[in-house]
Design an enzyme around this catalytic site. Sequence first.
Site, PDB file in Angstrom:
ATOM      1  N   ASP A   1      41.383 -19.704 -40.291  1.00 55.07           N
ATOM      2  CA  ASP A   1      41.120 -18.449 -40.985  1.00 55.07           C
ATOM      3  C   ASP A   1      40.787 -18.803 -42.434  1.00 55.07           C
ATOM      4  OD1 ASP A   1      41.258 -15.558 -41.554  1.00 55.07           O
ATOM      5  OD2 ASP A   1      43.068 -16.103 -42.663  1.00 55.07           O
TER       6      ASP A   1
ATOM      7  N   ASP B   1      47.280 -16.911 -41.486  1.00 58.64           N
ATOM      8  CA  ASP B   1      48.413 -16.470 -42.297  1.00 58.64           C
ATOM      9  C   ASP B   1      48.676 -14.984 -42.233  1.00 58.64           C
ATOM     10  OD1 ASP B   1      46.110 -15.674 -43.809  1.00 58.64           O
ATOM     11  OD2 ASP B   1      47.394 -15.532 -45.582  1.00 58.64           O
TER      12      ASP B   1
ATOM     13  N   ASP C   1      45.932 -12.384 -37.651  1.00 59.07           N
ATOM     14  CA  ASP C   1      45.790 -13.686 -36.991  1.00 59.07           C
ATOM     15  C   ASP C   1      46.766 -13.858 -35.832  1.00 59.07           C
ATOM     16  OD1 ASP C   1      43.829 -14.562 -38.860  1.00 59.07           O
ATOM     17  OD2 ASP C   1      45.423 -15.011 -40.291  1.00 59.07           O
TER      18      ASP C   1
END
Length: 691
Positions: A357, A554, A558
């Site tokens: 990410d 994080d 996600d």
Amino acid sequence: MSADMAHEMGHGGKDLPAMVRDMRNRFLICLVFTVPIFVYAPMGGFFEPPAPPFGLELNLWLFFFASAAILYPSWPFFVSAWRQLKKGTLGMAALIVLSVGTGYLFSVATTFLFKEGGQFFEAAAVLLVFILLGHWLEMRARAGASSAIQALMKLTPAKASVIRNGAEIEIPTAEVVAGEIVVIRPGGKIPVDGTVETGESLVDESMLTGESMPVPKKPGATVIGATINKSGSFRFKATKVGADSALAQIVKLVQEAQSSKAPAQLLADKAAQWLVIVAILVGLATFGVWFWVMGQPLLFAVTMTITVFVIACPDALGLATPMAVMVSTDLGATNGILFKNASALEEATKLDVIVFDKTGTLTVGQPEVVELVTADGVTEDVLLAAAAAVEQGSQHPLAQAILRRAANLTAPAPTGFQSIDGMGASAETGGGTVFLGNRALMEAQKLDLGRLEVEAKRLQGEGRTVVHVAQAARVIGLIAIADAIRPSSKAAVSRLRERNIQVVMLTGDNAATARRIAADLGIDSVLAEVLPAQKAEKVKELQATGKKVGMVGDGVNDAPALTQADVGFAIGAGTDVAMESADVVLMKSDPFDIVAAIELSRATLRKMHQNLWWAVGYNVVAFPLAAGVLFPFVLSPEVAALSMSGSTLVVAINALLLKRTRLEGIRQPGKGAEPTAAGGPITPDHASAVA
């Protein structure tokens, strides 16, 4: 998974933490009652045991202690073995029952029926101590694996303020119905999804979207449940409530990913399936040869058979992986890498792709000043001091970025501060009037950018937020603001590629910005403009190509992708939900620790393989000796038990050698390059912002 495990091992309706406590208690009970067995029946006969009290015979005295050490503590294995047998399978439980059970029963028989025979009480009890220790360590590692769904549900506020019958009332969030008007005040958490009707504000959506900047909300804008209102008040119409909300959909995705992710089968279980078959065949062959072929007495043949079964007990095999896992997880935790389950250690060695990410993972997740462009004759300190003078006292993230950059400067005290709606702000300073804001503000003040025109377009094209600063009727410079790349991100990407691991960046940003950031980091594969609910699907698509995929993230958004991935890595500075959903937590929030985690998992798997080969190799040698191939040299029960303890000691020492592993990926906090520019354009609703 915990429910199936509880049923399989006879734990009833207990949850996994309760199972861990139960296994711990069984281990402690077994250990406590095994100690006196050692005293009264020292393995190998190294000293003369004391006489049992109350005039009891030694075997009878040992029977009481062994019964307490074995019957209750070993019960889950008997239940599991029986249920496995009904399914037509043989596993570790069957081998434990074969070794501990036959050793105990034979000893009971020699105590009460054939008093001239030997006994295996100490061997069976010692084996069970090691076995219970191994299972306790394994189950304790599993217990912390996932409370992600509970953490997700806690994000929603318990109460919501709605308009009913013309009056504002507070009701439980679960009672909000679609179409109702919900009232939100500064600092409040949005209870359900909806569309803004009246009012304006900034909403922090980072918990769900992963983006660091508050998002401006005006009439017609969409708001999402569980996000936080940062400034103004507004009212919105509830559109999605209950199971239809965005948060509920993420919960559903996490549940689906967890249920579809098959747990990795430990290598020891695979070895045990073969070992139990071999042990039974060798044991039966031993009995047949000694009783029918060699014509030995029944008691001798049975003793030799039981010796084979006892020496086959998987104490070393049972500890081969838990010991390696225990040492490895301890080493990882010491270096800020938390492995939450044993399967993650195994699966991390097989990863072909690492998906990162962007915001908060490869980047720090907050805006920073990444470039300063000054007019001729103007220093950077003058530019920053003028901007900081206007921004003093502001809590907006862009203002905070400027103030952090100017922390070592003395900014003049401003007077006559004025917010200019939609364009910026102005204030009077000792050096003249300062205007700070976007291009429209400069045009409204009829200020010419001169050569800074080209620089402004360049910065905008690179996805920066450009703040224009003018003082005393002259544009003195530009301040470019963006999310900053973490210091070690580029090195982490480089190391992973050196290990033939493909690196993919996954982001909701626009494709142009994403490609530029990826190019800065050396990432070739980019998945941009991906909605939060689509992240798990992107991981599935990569897995469908036959690749083992690791996901690093994080944010709450996600969580489904972290659980869907073969191994999920959570950045420690992220949300609780991300950390609960992941298999590995990087506490230092350093992407470079991905390299260390993979190196540690590879070292651990090597130790697992070494331990398993030793445990199996030991049995290959021990079986013939226990069967009496060197007759008249025959292993006594005490020597058999001692050899098993030696095998276990070798496994334990080999596992402890993991502590000497040097993790090439470990970096000390604070080392590395300075943050570099990253991030897409930031869209604030603030006087000092947007280009």
